[in-house]
Design a protein around this motif. Sequence first.
Motif, PDB file in Angstrom:
ATOM      1  N   GLU A 198      39.076  37.009  46.806  1.00  0.00           N
ATOM      2  CA  GLU A 198      38.394  38.111  47.472  1.00  0.00           C
ATOM      3  C   GLU A 198      39.359  39.284  47.661  1.00  0.00           C
ATOM      4  N   ARG A 199      40.575  38.986  48.053  1.00  0.00           N
ATOM      5  CA  ARG A 199      41.575  40.044  48.232  1.00  0.00           C
ATOM      6  C   ARG A 199      41.897  40.714  46.901  1.00  0.00           C
ATOM      7  N   LYS A 200      41.976  39.893  45.820  1.00  0.00           N
ATOM      8  CA  LYS A 200      42.262  40.461  44.509  1.00  0.00           C
ATOM      9  C   LYS A 200      41.156  41.404  44.060  1.00  0.00           C
ATOM     10  N   ARG A 201      39.900  41.015  44.259  1.00  0.00           N
ATOM     11  CA  ARG A 201      38.793  41.875  43.864  1.00  0.00           C
ATOM     12  C   ARG A 201      38.835  43.193  44.634  1.00  0.00           C
ATOM     13  N   GLU A 202      39.284  43.123  45.891  1.00  0.00           N
ATOM     14  CA  GLU A 202      39.407  44.360  46.669  1.00  0.00           C
ATOM     15  C   GLU A 202      40.477  45.262  46.065  1.00  0.00           C
ATOM     16  N   ARG A 203      41.588  44.673  45.598  1.00  0.00           N
ATOM     17  CA  ARG A 203      42.628  45.469  44.942  1.00  0.00           C
ATOM     18  C   ARG A 203      42.108  46.076  43.647  1.00  0.00           C
ATOM     19  N   GLU A 204      41.285  45.320  42.922  1.00  0.00           N
ATOM     20  CA  GLU A 204      40.707  45.836  41.685  1.00  0.00           C
ATOM     21  C   GLU A 204      39.879  47.088  41.956  1.00  0.00           C
ATOM     22  N   ARG A 205      39.142  47.057  43.061  1.00  0.00           N
ATOM     23  CA  ARG A 205      38.308  48.220  43.385  1.00  0.00           C
ATOM     24  C   ARG A 205      39.153  49.423  43.802  1.00  0.00           C
ATOM     25  N   ARG A 206      40.338  49.149  44.356  1.00  0.00           N
ATOM     26  CA  ARG A 206      41.167  50.241  44.865  1.00  0.00           C
ATOM     27  C   ARG A 206      42.093  50.838  43.816  1.00  0.00           C
ATOM     28  N   MET A 207      42.594  50.037  42.887  1.00  0.00           N
ATOM     29  CA  MET A 207      43.642  50.491  41.980  1.00  0.00           C
ATOM     30  C   MET A 207      43.121  51.559  41.025  1.00  0.00           C
ATOM     31  N   LYS A 208      43.897  52.612  40.879  1.00  0.00           N
ATOM     32  CA  LYS A 208      43.519  53.725  40.016  1.00  0.00           C
ATOM     33  C   LYS A 208      44.667  54.079  39.079  1.00  0.00           C
ATOM     34  N   VAL A 209      44.297  54.580  37.906  1.00  0.00           N
ATOM     35  CA  VAL A 209      45.266  55.106  36.948  1.00  0.00           C
ATOM     36  C   VAL A 209      44.975  56.587  36.767  1.00  0.00           C
ATOM     37  N   PHE A 210      45.986  57.421  36.979  1.00  0.00           N
ATOM     38  CA  PHE A 210      45.845  58.871  36.845  1.00  0.00           C
ATOM     39  C   PHE A 210      46.549  59.313  35.564  1.00  0.00           C
ATOM     40  N   ARG A 211      45.831  60.012  34.713  1.00  0.00           N
ATOM     41  CA  ARG A 211      46.423  60.543  33.489  1.00  0.00           C
ATOM     42  C   ARG A 211      46.769  62.020  33.688  1.00  0.00           C
ATOM     43  N   GLY A 212      47.958  62.403  33.273  1.00  0.00           N
ATOM     44  CA  GLY A 212      48.345  63.803  33.326  1.00  0.00           C
ATOM     45  C   GLY A 212      48.115  64.475  31.986  1.00  0.00           C
ATOM     46  N   GLU A 213      48.720  65.628  31.807  1.00  0.00           N
ATOM     47  CA  GLU A 213      48.603  66.339  30.544  1.00  0.00           C
ATOM     48  C   GLU A 213      49.485  65.679  29.487  1.00  0.00           C
ATOM     49  N   GLY A 214      49.083  65.834  28.238  1.00  0.00           N
ATOM     50  CA  GLY A 214      49.856  65.291  27.143  1.00  0.00           C
ATOM     51  C   GLY A 214      50.735  66.345  26.494  1.00  0.00           C
ATOM     52  N   VAL A 215      51.794  65.897  25.843  1.00  0.00           N
ATOM     53  CA  VAL A 215      52.660  66.798  25.078  1.00  0.00           C
ATOM     54  C   VAL A 215      52.809  66.249  23.667  1.00  0.00           C
TER      55      VAL A 215
END
Length: 558
Positions: free
Chosen positions: A131-148
């Motif tokens: 249950e705690r792991k599923r909560e982390r799954e809902r919270r975790m985010k990946v932010f992409r910046g600009e590419g070069v």
Amino acid sequence: MAPRRAGGDLNASSSRAPMEGRQRLRGEGGSLGAVGGDADGNKGGDATVDVEMGEAAELAYSATVPTNRQVVPYSQYMTQSKGAQAPSQVHPQQAPPAPPDSGGQVFKEVSVPSEIAHCEGRIQDIAFALERKRERERRMKVFRGEGVLIKPSEGKDHRELVELSNLDLVAYPMYNKVVYVFEAPTPSSEMLKEGLAKVLAEFREWAGRYTKETPNGCLGINLNDEGVLVIEGKADGTIADAMPFHPSSFLLELVPPTSTMVDELLLMQFTRFACGGLVIGLASHHHVADGQATTLFMNSWGKVVRGEIILPPVHDRSLLKARDPPQPCFDHYEYSNITHGHCSIDSNLTIKKLHFDAIFLQELKLKVKGGSNNARKYYTTFEVIVAHMWKCITKARGLDGVIKTKASISVDGRKRVNPSLPKEYFGNVVYDSSAQSIASEIINRPLDIIAELIHMAITKVDDSFIHSAIDFLELRKQSLGPARVNDAFDVIPVSWMKFPINSFHFGMGQPLYVGPSLMLVEGLIILFDSYANVGGVDVVVCLSRAHMTELEHYCFHV
């Protein structure tokens, strides 16, 4: 370095199971995992539960064995006694309070091994941890910046055009997406980009762009040095949260987005995690290079960052040119239905990673060796696993009777031509060979007979077969497209087992994990060495959802 906006600035994703302080519960049944060499190591084919001291992890490698399904309370699904028997049923009065947000649900049907091995230390309630792991799954985010765009530094390579070989042209027109996971400490992004620019001077194909302005009018690469797209990202979780990196939509957040509008032939994403860990997501176009050649490039990049000298790649694709005139002497039915187009994606497909550990593999090999239907007594790990999976998948699909089914096998030809190609050859040297039969024979015949079909399909790829295949493709050069136009009755086994992927590092430690992201191709089977179990093999499988459920009933039984 020219700035370039990546496809999407913000993407949320789910994490996977935690890793730190991991202990393991093992018992009878099946388990999920990867591919490897000859059997050697721990007990195979068992249900495995990854757990963490103080917090249980996802049932990462557990597999359902119908005869072992039991109803147990959350806190009873663990033991500290070696050889202790799991309870078959517990009265509700014995149950602990329900975890938060469980809706008062105390009992849960889970796959319980009939015998749970010794586990050191105190193990928390697995269901509560999930249950705690599923909560982390809902919270975790990946932010992409600009590419070069990273362009090659100055070098001695002054070529202007690469004409793709026939084997390049019949490769799937897709990006192969792989993740390389590193724990802290990791090099800075500037160090990685500087090393990338240097190594691209030796591998300029990746920095070029496709063109049809070639002498033969077929697809080629314009070596214009426009560059490789590098995106930097940030994850608000830890590497431990993301383990064990099962193929999933989450992994797609760790590799660069690709579409038909992407011009770059190679794209990378550097995703930094809160713990200091780094995931390098790679998207490399298959027309440029196969897995061996791409691994050569990645290992060369690692050496450059470490300050080591690299051997220059061999770029002479004329080594695989057709004879004049072409003289095909085999019936290459693998290439008879080649067409233009992209791989179709079915939204009903799902992908899972299955684990066969060393003992289970040994049992499979003993079953094949004990067969009395042919004189051969030895088969490779690849041949045995593919035979087993072909049989199990055919059962899971409900095929029978005279329905034709085949295993389309990719065979590396570098050492099969005479003279053999140098290991530094850069390009595609993969030949398609098929084992064919009807469904009833695959289901009902002994495993050693199926392994023999696989073995014969591989061993027939010799020097004469390879040159015949190249000549066969030359006669159809103007209509070349992806070679594998497979039916829904086929399997497509691909081996990563001999790739030196763990040799890729930057001098701060080998990767914790290397594996595919999400490749939705019906019947695809990718075999690679298990990161978690010496001698074990992880097998990534893509099937329809209904067939995947059935597969798990068969694949962990010898």
